[in-house]
Design a protein around this motif. Structure first.
Motif, short mmCIF file in Angstrom:
data_model
loop_
_atom_site.label_atom_id
_atom_site.label_comp_id
_atom_site.label_asym_id
_atom_site.label_seq_id
_atom_site.Cartn_x
_atom_site.Cartn_y
_atom_site.Cartn_z
N MET A 12 0.84 -1.20 0.00
CA MET A 12 0.00 0.00 0.00
C MET A 12 0.88 1.26 0.00
N MET A 13 1.83 1.32 0.93
CA MET A 13 2.63 2.55 1.03
C MET A 13 3.54 2.73 -0.17
N TRP A 14 4.10 1.63 -0.63
CA TRP A 14 5.00 1.72 -1.79
C TRP A 14 4.22 2.18 -3.02
N TRP A 15 3.05 1.60 -3.22
CA TRP A 15 2.28 1.95 -4.42
C TRP A 15 1.70 3.37 -4.31
N MET A 16 1.13 3.73 -3.17
CA MET A 16 0.47 5.03 -3.04
C MET A 16 1.46 6.19 -3.09
N TYR A 43 1.18 8.22 -6.99
CA TYR A 43 1.19 9.69 -6.87
C TYR A 43 2.36 10.08 -5.98
N PRO A 44 3.59 10.05 -6.53
CA PRO A 44 4.74 10.36 -5.68
C PRO A 44 4.68 11.81 -5.20
N THR A 45 4.83 11.99 -3.92
CA THR A 45 4.87 13.36 -3.38
C THR A 45 6.17 13.53 -2.63
N VAL A 46 6.79 14.68 -2.80
CA VAL A 46 8.02 14.97 -2.07
C VAL A 46 7.65 15.91 -0.93
N VAL A 47 7.82 15.40 0.29
CA VAL A 47 7.52 16.23 1.46
C VAL A 47 8.78 16.31 2.29
N GLY A 48 9.19 17.52 2.63
CA GLY A 48 10.37 17.70 3.48
C GLY A 48 11.64 17.18 2.83
N GLY A 49 11.66 17.15 1.48
CA GLY A 49 12.87 16.75 0.78
C GLY A 49 13.17 15.26 0.88
N LYS A 50 12.22 14.48 1.38
CA LYS A 50 12.48 13.04 1.51
C LYS A 50 12.04 12.36 0.22
N PRO A 51 12.70 11.24 -0.12
CA PRO A 51 12.30 10.53 -1.35
C PRO A 51 10.87 10.01 -1.22
N PRO A 52 10.14 9.95 -2.34
CA PRO A 52 8.74 9.51 -2.28
C PRO A 52 8.60 8.12 -1.66
N PHE A 53 9.46 7.19 -2.07
CA PHE A 53 9.41 5.85 -1.49
C PHE A 53 10.61 5.67 -0.57
N THR A 54 10.36 5.52 0.70
CA THR A 54 11.46 5.40 1.64
C THR A 54 11.03 4.47 2.77
#
Lengths: 192, 483
Positions: free
Chosen positions: A81-85, A90-101
């Motif tokens: 779920m987290m990897w796909w979402m 819909y990759p979002t960059v928040v706080g400069g962190k990679p979308p999938f982490t």
């Protein structure tokens, strides 16, 4: 339409129920029933009695395996779920962190593992016990109300291949049963 | 629930008043739900209903006007509501600790209080969830918090501790409810079997799922119960840790602290035990449960409060030390401001209630004094509320830029929302003790000498022939089948 079917109600012996007054008596009697080779029988006690599983010759509970399945499902569902979402759809960059982490996934991975495991534990337990089941021959007995209070019971069901009401009764009477009764249920017989 | 070793062999005291029979225990606990409610119950219930009315009025007004009716304003956008959220979640934790952690450690004394504490957990978590629910400001789109497909095709940000919190508290609520219900099944069967009227029999019978005390069922039941306890233990630790991440992963001085997770968990257990104590003392008196809730139980709970209160005191001291040791001037300022700034009164209320008041429990005599423990439990409830208030408000009201400093003052609506959730809590709780067994009947029986298959009824009127046979065997630990 053919002729009206005739329905007759017939009483059928469903089980023999014995009452015991102490935990010691019931566990002792259970050993005797086990040794006599019965299959469809059970003990009914107001609380679990230590040593009863052995006295009845039961194998280990399978709930743990169901929970393992639940745990693995929860973990995978959370990860996918987290990897796909956040990483794919819909990759979002928040706080400069990679979308999938992965590090930030730990809390949700843990929570969903626990959630799915708990569902597996509860519904696995109910499923193995075939509950809810609101009708059972033992409930035909008025005395059986004490099974959730301070009395201990053993029931041998008529489905048992070795079942013979007189023999079962004799067995119970030899092991300090304070009361033995044969329970009957009404059975519908339909003749076309 | 393998409570089998004889008490004498373990050198343990009785957990139920000695000489009690199984039937007396059933009667004591189950009859509470069968008698008409005592007057004390009605008085408290009407009080709770009034608070519930206040809650309804407040929430209605809040939905009508918006959350501006609260005192939250720049720079303290988190204030009473989040304080209340953390306070209520924390209270819930003692329930899980008692039901799960003490179960795993085979602390049999928990059976007197676990049902009770679990119910408290569920109701406290319901109250807690109300606050973020209101705080989001747009309750009609509350479902946006969940990862559901929506018209913007966007998903929640799983890197946000607020989302972790949703999963943690949501899981906690669900698992606690299931754990509670599983524990209730055998006792619901007891109520079903005792019922003399059709409706009681139907309702309790429906809820009891047809439980018939079968040992084939007990086997799976006990395994499932143990697994739930084993799952709830890390879960409860995770929940308040995740709640603390809401603060600790931010960069606000006074919040950005690695000690937060264990410190929050200790505080949660501390406040939860205090709440259990407050409620237990009232229930024990009103419903006369002296046979199952003994002084020994109360004393053990006081010991836990002494321990966790002291742990919390250590955390307060360590926060100050780290603030100084870090050399970070903002961090240092926040702590000096906490102890000596405009909210110093809140800080010192917190310290006196949480760290000083439980110290009376070092003395056995005071530990066994019921009026005193009642007062201390209330003080701890107050102190733990102030702890969350201090953490949230003093950190926010003066952060980096003096030009952005401000003071927080609550409005009447802040007060009525808080009192209102008390109404929600106590209404649910009073309904629970009135209609469901407030003590785990089957588990208490499991701790009694009669549950031991090697006990041969001195208090029970069993047949003398059998007694004679058993006295020859003696009270040894050899199972009877092994002879």
């Amino acid at each position: 339409m053919s002729a009206q079917p005739t329905v007759t109600h017939k009483k059928r012996v469903a089980c023999v129920l014995a009452q015991f007054d102490t935990a010691a008596d019931v566990i002792h009697a259970a050993e005797k029933v086990r040794d006599a080779g019965y299959q469809s029988w059970d003990t009914h006690t107001p609380f679990p009695i230590h040593g009863m599983d052995k006295a009845m010759g039961l194998s280990d509970s399978r709930v743990g395996w169901i929970v393992l399945g639940g745990a693995l499902t929860g973990l995978s569902v959370a990860f996918v779920m987290m990897w796909w979402m956040n990483g794919v759809d819909y990759p979002t960059v928040v706080g400069g962190k990679p979308p999938f982490t992965t590090p930030s996934m730990v809390p949700v991975l843990f929570e969903l593992t626990v959630l799915f495991s708990s569902f597996a534990a509860v519904f696995g337990m109910l499923g193995l016990n075939k509950l809810p089941r609101h009708h059972h021959p033992v409930f035909e007995s008025e005395r059986f109300r004490k099974a959730s209070d301070d009395k201990f019971f053993i029931s041998v069901e008529a489905e048992d291949p070795k079942f013979n009401a007189d023999k079962v009764r004799a067995l119970f009477e030899g092991v300090h049963a304070t009361f033995v009764e044969v329970l009957e249920v009404l059975e519908e017989e339909v003749e076309a | 629930m393998a409570y089998y070793a004889p008490l004498a062999a373990l050198d343990e005291a009785h957990l139920v008043a000695p000489g009690s029979t199984l039937a007396e225990v059933t009667e004591d606990i189950a009859s509470v739900t069968e008698r008409t409610a005592p007057r004390g119950w009605w008085i408290v219930f009407l009080g709770a209903l009034s608070l519930l009315g206040i809650f309804g009025g407040t929430v209605g007004y809040l939905f009508y006007r918006g959350i501006g009716v609260w005192g939250n304003a720049s720079p303290t956008y988190w204030a009473w509501d989040i304080t209340n959220f953390v306070w209520w979640v924390g209270i819930g934790h003692a329930g899980t600790l008692i039901s799960a952690v003490l179960f795993l450690f085979r602390q049999k004394w928990r059976t007197a209080i676990n049902r009770f504490a679990e119910a408290m957990t569920i109701f406290a978590v319901i109250c807690a969830l109300i606050f973020p629910g209101l705080h989001v400001g747009r309750p009609w789109v509350l479902h946006w918090m969940f990862p559901l497909p929506n018209q913007m095709a966007i998903w929640p940000n799983f890197k946000s501790p607020l989302l972790w919190d949703l999963f943690a508290v949501g899981t906690y609520f669900t698992v606690s409810t299931m754990f509670w219900f599983v524990g209730l099944i055998p006792d619901l069967a007891t109520l079903r079997d005792r019922s003399t009227n059709k409706w009681r029999q139907r309702i309790y019978g429906f809820l009891a799922l047809g439980w018939r005390g079968s040992n084939r069922h007990w086997q799976n039941y006990e395994r499932a119960y143990m697994i739930l306890a084993a799952l709830s233990t890390p879960l409860v630790l995770s929940v308040h840790s995740v709640v603390s991440f809401d603060f600790a992963t931010s960069v606000i001085p006074g919040w950005h602290t690695t000690i937060f997770p264990p410190y929050f968990v200790a505080g949660a257990v501390f406040s939860g035990f205090a709440m259990v104590m407050t409620l237990l003392l009232i229930t024990r008196t009103v419903f006369k449960l002296h046979r199952v809730v003994l002084m020994r139980h109360l004393e053990l709970m006081n010991k836990i409060m002494l321990l966790t209160g002291t742990l919390v005191g250590y955390a307060y001291a360590m926060e100050f030390f780290i603030a100084w040791y870090s050399g970070n001037e903002y961090e240092r300022y926040v702590f000096v401001n906490r102890a000596f700034g405009p909210y110093a009164w809140a800080y010192w209320t917190m310290v006196s209630c949480n760290v000083l008041s439980p110290q009376v429990f070092w003395f056995k005599k005071l530990r066994r004094n019921i009026p005193l423990m009642f007062v201390v439990s209330i003080l701890i409830n107050i102190g733990m509320w102030f702890e969350r208030f201090v953490i949230i408000v003093t950190s926010l009201h003066r952060d980096f830029l003096p030009s952005a400093w401000g003071m927080f003052s609550p409005t009447v609506m802040d007060v009525t929302t808080y009192l209102g959730t008390m109404g929600v809590f106590f209404t649910l709780f009073l309904l629970f003790i009135r209609w469901l067994p407030a003590v785990a009947i089957s588990e208490v029986k499991g701790t009694m000498p009669q549950a031991d298959p090697h006990f041969h009824g001195h208090s029970e009127r069993s047949h003398s022939e059998h007694d004679a046979h058993e006295s020859a065997v003696g009270g040894d630990l050899v199972p009877e089948g092994a002879e």
